[in-house]
Structures are given as structure tokens and as C-alpha cells.
Write a protein that holds these residues in place. Structure first.
Motif, PDB file in Angstrom:
ATOM      1  N   GLY A 175       0.928  -1.211  -0.020  1.00 22.36           N
ATOM      2  CA  GLY A 175      -0.121  -0.060   0.021  1.00 22.36           C
ATOM      3  C   GLY A 175       0.810   1.369  -0.120  1.00 22.36           C
ATOM      4  O   GLY A 175       2.398   1.115  -0.190  1.00 22.36           O
ATOM      5  N   SER A 176       0.174   2.506   0.262  1.00 21.37           N
ATOM      6  CA  SER A 176       1.093   3.713   0.175  1.00 21.37           C
ATOM      7  C   SER A 176       1.933   3.539   1.321  1.00 21.37           C
ATOM      8  O   SER A 176       1.662   3.180   2.514  1.00 21.37           O
ATOM      9  CB  SER A 176       0.248   4.755   0.179  1.00 21.37           C
ATOM     10  OG  SER A 176      -0.712   4.768   1.212  1.00 21.37           O
ATOM     11  N   LEU A 177       3.395   4.214   1.027  1.00 21.42           N
ATOM     12  CA  LEU A 177       4.369   3.923   1.999  1.00 21.42           C
ATOM     13  C   LEU A 177       4.366   4.931   3.131  1.00 21.42           C
ATOM     14  O   LEU A 177       3.936   6.087   2.943  1.00 21.42           O
ATOM     15  CB  LEU A 177       5.856   4.203   1.507  1.00 21.42           C
ATOM     16  CG  LEU A 177       6.066   2.883   0.531  1.00 21.42           C
ATOM     17  CD1 LEU A 177       7.488   3.159   0.007  1.00 21.42           C
ATOM     18  CD2 LEU A 177       5.904   1.514   1.192  1.00 21.42           C
ATOM     19  N   TYR A 178       4.448   4.481   4.438  1.00 25.20           N
ATOM     20  CA  TYR A 178       4.449   5.508   5.497  1.00 25.20           C
ATOM     21  C   TYR A 178       6.002   5.946   5.734  1.00 25.20           C
ATOM     22  O   TYR A 178       6.273   7.000   6.055  1.00 25.20           O
ATOM     23  CB  TYR A 178       4.123   4.828   6.845  1.00 25.20           C
ATOM     24  CG  TYR A 178       2.472   4.840   6.975  1.00 25.20           C
ATOM     25  CD1 TYR A 178       1.653   5.569   6.244  1.00 25.20           C
ATOM     26  CD2 TYR A 178       1.901   3.696   7.440  1.00 25.20           C
ATOM     27  CE1 TYR A 178       0.228   5.520   6.018  1.00 25.20           C
ATOM     28  CE2 TYR A 178       0.472   3.340   7.572  1.00 25.20           C
ATOM     29  CZ  TYR A 178      -0.257   4.524   7.134  1.00 25.20           C
ATOM     30  OH  TYR A 178      -1.699   4.593   7.343  1.00 25.20           O
ATOM     31  N   TYR A 179       6.842   4.836   5.974  1.00 22.34           N
ATOM     32  CA  TYR A 179       8.229   5.009   6.394  1.00 22.34           C
ATOM     33  C   TYR A 179       9.233   3.924   5.685  1.00 22.34           C
ATOM     34  O   TYR A 179       8.757   2.911   5.500  1.00 22.34           O
ATOM     35  CB  TYR A 179       8.400   5.278   7.799  1.00 22.34           C
ATOM     36  CG  TYR A 179       7.939   3.650   8.587  1.00 22.34           C
ATOM     37  CD1 TYR A 179       9.037   2.839   8.684  1.00 22.34           C
ATOM     38  CD2 TYR A 179       6.619   3.670   9.075  1.00 22.34           C
ATOM     39  CE1 TYR A 179       8.768   1.769   9.440  1.00 22.34           C
ATOM     40  CE2 TYR A 179       6.543   2.711   9.513  1.00 22.34           C
ATOM     41  CZ  TYR A 179       7.430   1.493   9.785  1.00 22.34           C
ATOM     42  OH  TYR A 179       7.424   0.329  10.508  1.00 22.34           O
ATOM     43  N   PHE A 180      10.494   4.420   5.649  1.00 25.07           N
ATOM     44  CA  PHE A 180      11.580   3.332   5.589  1.00 25.07           C
ATOM     45  C   PHE A 180      12.692   3.602   6.854  1.00 25.07           C
ATOM     46  O   PHE A 180      13.119   4.801   6.879  1.00 25.07           O
ATOM     47  CB  PHE A 180      12.229   3.522   4.053  1.00 25.07           C
ATOM     48  CG  PHE A 180      13.606   3.014   3.711  1.00 25.07           C
ATOM     49  CD1 PHE A 180      13.479   2.037   2.880  1.00 25.07           C
ATOM     50  CD2 PHE A 180      14.628   3.472   4.158  1.00 25.07           C
ATOM     51  CE1 PHE A 180      14.640   1.338   2.553  1.00 25.07           C
ATOM     52  CE2 PHE A 180      15.856   3.005   3.919  1.00 25.07           C
ATOM     53  CZ  PHE A 180      16.050   1.881   2.991  1.00 25.07           C
ATOM     54  N   ASP A 181      12.776   2.565   7.400  1.00 30.21           N
ATOM     55  CA  ASP A 181      13.895   2.725   8.548  1.00 30.21           C
ATOM     56  C   ASP A 181      14.739   1.554   8.613  1.00 30.21           C
ATOM     57  O   ASP A 181      14.615   0.616   8.786  1.00 30.21           O
ATOM     58  CB  ASP A 181      12.950   2.557   9.749  1.00 30.21           C
ATOM     59  CG  ASP A 181      13.882   2.863  11.072  1.00 30.21           C
ATOM     60  OD1 ASP A 181      14.769   3.349  10.957  1.00 30.21           O
ATOM     61  OD2 ASP A 181      13.120   2.954  12.164  1.00 30.21           O
ATOM     62  N   SER A 182      16.047   2.325   8.487  1.00 33.71           N
ATOM     63  CA  SER A 182      17.298   1.319   7.951  1.00 33.71           C
ATOM     64  C   SER A 182      18.268   1.279   9.201  1.00 33.71           C
ATOM     65  O   SER A 182      18.965   2.442   9.363  1.00 33.71           O
ATOM     66  CB  SER A 182      17.949   1.540   6.721  1.00 33.71           C
ATOM     67  OG  SER A 182      18.831   0.484   6.264  1.00 33.71           O
ATOM     68  N   THR A 183      18.817   0.370   9.466  1.00 37.88           N
ATOM     69  CA  THR A 183      19.832   0.087  10.670  1.00 37.88           C
ATOM     70  C   THR A 183      21.040  -0.723  10.008  1.00 37.88           C
ATOM     71  O   THR A 183      21.022  -1.603   9.707  1.00 37.88           O
ATOM     72  CB  THR A 183      19.510  -0.572  12.019  1.00 37.88           C
ATOM     73  OG1 THR A 183      18.328   0.233  12.387  1.00 37.88           O
ATOM     74  CG2 THR A 183      20.510  -0.449  12.936  1.00 37.88           C
TER      75      THR A 183
END
Ligand SMILES: NC(=O)c1ccc[n+]([C@@H]2O[C@H](COP(=O)([O-])OP(=O)(O)OC[C@H]3O[C@@H](n4cnc5c(N)ncnc54)[C@H](O)[C@@H]3O)[C@@H](O)[C@H]2O)c1
Length: 366
Positions: A175-183
Motif C-alpha cells: 500500500g502507500s508507504l509511511y516510512y523506511f527505517d534502516s539500521t
């Protein structure tokens, strides 16, 4: 000065007085559907480039350059027939080389790539493309004027998990993206010439740039340097239109290695743990829906918690797929997906992150 040592005794003679003639013979023998490569830099990453180029059927690694004779000796033990030199100008001016891979430290990329383009060679440049966006723009213009290809090594874009994630975004599963969180954290490897932002974040930024189609609007970065004057940990936030946000955590001072990316979409969410041998990606049918009740304080929150599944991902070595793409682009006159423009976008993000970090988290518009 060009030096060939150790196991390359035969090639030494070849690279000496008869070197030009030998290279001319190779030129004569060139098949039309083969790209002849020269590689500059055989330190930590160079051996991976040479090994993968060497494995491609329509590519010939003609010569290898490193200013360190110890590096060339190492190369000669693996490729005893390969021509080697300490002088990069011999690679750049050789008529028998079609394309050059620049696998040296960041601050040398511009000078070497520029010289290669000026000598009519296509270039494969390591990440990050250049040390400044001005340098990247100049290289793009030069390549364009001479009808040459630039490809920047954004290796992860050719990995099974990233290709699968892009597919899940493109086909609307998330679906439509909220966030991308990369470590991306571990202990070291400390670089002496660049901060952790320029060393590790190009990976996450290029993946983010590939997954999120929109153009980034602004960057905020905080971090600190504890040991050698370069930031060794950084937290970078990138703002996109429509409240889409990306966050990247890179750190050389972590006691454990973590390679985890969370991507939240309106319909599904996923976790990519690149350290998992199998089931690297897990897709969660989880979500939140908020509706307002009759009064303004009447917030109705419903949580959805459904199935979890792990899609199958390709296991091929990303670097080999990427280098095959480079060779194909040269042979078939196509534009690489990770071309100089993609490299420039990442350099602009890195510059903005560095600027923000130095100003203790100032919002920097792109
Ligand atoms: N795509 C990836 O996953 C990945 C991984 C690691 C490194 N890299 C990139 O690869 C590049 C090289 O990194 P590294 O870790 O291999 O560095 P390194 O310092 O281990 O090796 C660089 C090599 O280049 C040689 N060199 C430097 N200047 C030269 C010159 N002018 N002529 C000839 N040889 C020269 C050095 O002698 C050294 O052997 C960097 O841009 C880095 O960001 C990419």
C-alpha cells in the motif's frame, strides 16, 4: 613506473618492453561482443570486482592497476596471467581497454573517472560516486558529451531482497508507504578518509532512492565523532512529500552487527533482516486504522494483526548481476539503472546529511 612482481614473472616481461605489442595483439583478438575491462584498485573491495568480472562470459579483464606492489602480488597469485601495473595512466590510455572500474578511495574517484572518460572509456565507479556533487555533475556532462556510460556501484540494488522489496512496493502489496527505517551498525571498519555517513549510508540511501519513487525534499542528521575526527555514528532523517519519511542509523561503534530495515505501508509492513540466512524478508499483515467518533476526543483506533509470510528471494551474488548489467549496457547501448544520475542523487543526500550533522541537526533542503 610500472612494476610487476612475484608470480607474474612471465607477465613482467610482457608488461615491460613488449607490453604495447602484447596489448595490441589483444586488441586484434577482441570479439565484438566482449567488453575489455581495466580495474584500478585491488584493496579490500577490488578483488570482488575482479572476481565477478572474470566470471562473465562477455567480459575480459585485460589489466589491473594498484599503486601498491603488495596488492599486485596478491592479484598475481590468483590471476597469474593477468597484466598488472602500478601506473593508472597505462590503463587509462590503453587502446585495448573499453571500460575502467574505479575501486579506489572516494577522494580519488573524480580524478580517475574523469581521466577514463577523457580517454574514451566507459566507467564503473565505486560508491559513493564522487566526493562532491559538483564533481559528479562534471562527470555526467563529460560522459554525455562523449556518449559514454557511467555506472555507480550501488550493489544492494541487485540483491534478491531489494529486488523483492521493490516488487512488493510496485505491485501495491504494502500500500502507500509511511516510512523506511534502516539500521546498519557494527564495530568498525573505521575509514581514515571519510565519515561513517560517506562510508555506510550510501548503501541505505541508494536502497531508499530505489524503493521510494518520490524525490527527497529535506534532510536532518545528527551524530558525533569520538575517535578520529570523522563522524563514527549518525542518525539521518530524510523527508519526502506526503509525510513519507526515511531514517538511517549508521554506526561504527556498535558491539553487534545489525542489518535491519523496516518498511511500513498502509496495507502491510515488512522487516528485512539481511543477516538471516533464510527468510530474510517477512511481510506482516499488520496495520492501524483511526476513525473519529462523535466528539473530537472520541478517537477510535483499530489494530489489524493478520498473517506473516516470507517471500522467496533470489540468492545470486548481487555484484555479479550488477556487473553483468554494466557489460550488457555497454554492448547494447543501454542506460544503466544505477547510472551517474543515481550516483549524483546519493552524493547530494550525503552532502546535505554532512552539512546538517555539522550544524547539529539543522534542516537542509535539497
Ligand atoms: N559496494 C560495496 O559494497 C563496497 C564495499 C567496500 C568498499 N567499497 C568502495 O570501494 C572503494 C575502495 O574501498 P576499499 O575498501 O577497497 O579501499 P582500500 O583502501 O582497501 O583499497 C583501495 C586500493 O586502491 C589503491 N589505490 C588508491 N589510489 C590509487 C591510484 N591512484 N592508483 C592505483 N591504485 C590506487 C590502494 O593502493 C588500495 O589497494 C571505496 O570507494 C569504497 O567506498 C564498496
Amino acid at each position: 613506473m610500472s612494476i610487476v612482481t612475484g608470480a607474474a614473472a612471465v607477465d613482467l616481461a610482457l608488461w615491460g618492453t613488449t607490453k604495447a605489442a602484447a596489448l595490441d595483439q589483444k586488441a586484434y583478438a577482441k570479439a565484438v561482443d566482449v567488453v575489455r575491462m581495466g580495474v584500478i584498485g585491488y584493496g579490500y573491495w577490488g578483488p570482488n570486482i575482479v572476481r565477478n568480472l572474470h566470471s562473465l562470459e562477455n567480459c575480459e579483464v585485460v589489466a589491473l592497476c594498484d599503486k601498491s606492489t603488495a596488492a599486485l602480488q596478491r592479484a598475481n597469485r590468483v590471476y597469474p596471467r593477468m597484466t598488472v601495473t602500478t601506473d593508472f595512466s597505462e590503463i587509462l590510455t590503453s587502446p585495448t581497454i573499453d571500460a575502467v572500474a574505479v575501486v579506489t578511495p572516494v577522494w580519488t574517484h573524480y580524478e580517475l573517472a574523469k581521466a577514463a572518460l577523457q580517454n574514451g572509456k566507459h566507467v564503473f565507479v565505486e560508491k559513493p560516486f564522487t566526493a562532491t556533487s559538483k564533481q559528479a555533475e562534471e562527470l555526467l556532462e563529460l560522459a554525455d558529451r562523449n556518449n559514454l556510460k557511467i555506472m555507480v556501484d550501488h550493489t544492494f540494488l541487485f540483491s534478491g531482497p531489494v529486488k523483492k522489496i521493490r516488487e512488493l512496493v510496485d505491485n501495491g502489496t504494502l500500500g502507500s508507504l509511511y516510512y523506511f527505517d534502516s539500521t546498519r551498525v557494527n564495530l568498525g571498519l573505521f575509514q581514515h578518509d571519510v565519515s561513517v555517513v560517506w562510508d555506510l549510508a550510501p548503501h541505505d540511501l541508494s536502497i531508499m532512492d530505489y524503493i521510494i519513487a518520490a524525490k527527497a525534499e529535506a534532510v536532518v542528521a545528527t551524530g558525533a565523532n569520538h575517535l578520529n575526527g570523522h563522524a563514527d555514528m549518525a542518525f539521518i532523517t530524510i523527508y519526502f512529500p506526503g509525510n513519507v519519511v526515511a531514517h538511517i542509523n549508521v554506526n561504527w561503534l556498535s558491539p553487534v552487527k545489525v542489518r535491519t530495515t523496516l518498511i511500513g505501508g498502509k496495507d502491510k509492513m515488512l522487516v528485512w533482516n539481511d543477516l538471516e540466512p533464510d527468510e530474510k524478508i517477512k511481510v506482516y499483515d499488520k496495520g492501524v486504522q483511526i476513525t473519529n467518533g462523535q466528539s473530537v476526543y472520541d478517537l477510535l483506533v483499530s489494530y489489524r494483526s493478520g498473517d506473516v509470510w516470507s517471500p522467496k528471494v533470489e540468492q545470486t551474488e548481487a555484484l555479479q548481476v550488477e556487473l553483468r548489467h554494466f557489460v550488457d549496457c555497454i554492448l547494447n547501448d543501454r542506460t544503466p539503472s544505477n547510472d551517474g544520475e543515481a550516483g549524483l542523487r546519493i552524493v547530494r543526500l550525503l552532502e546535505s546529511a554532512e552539512q546538517s550533522l555539522k550544524a547539529k541537526g539543522k534542516l537542509v533542503y535539497l
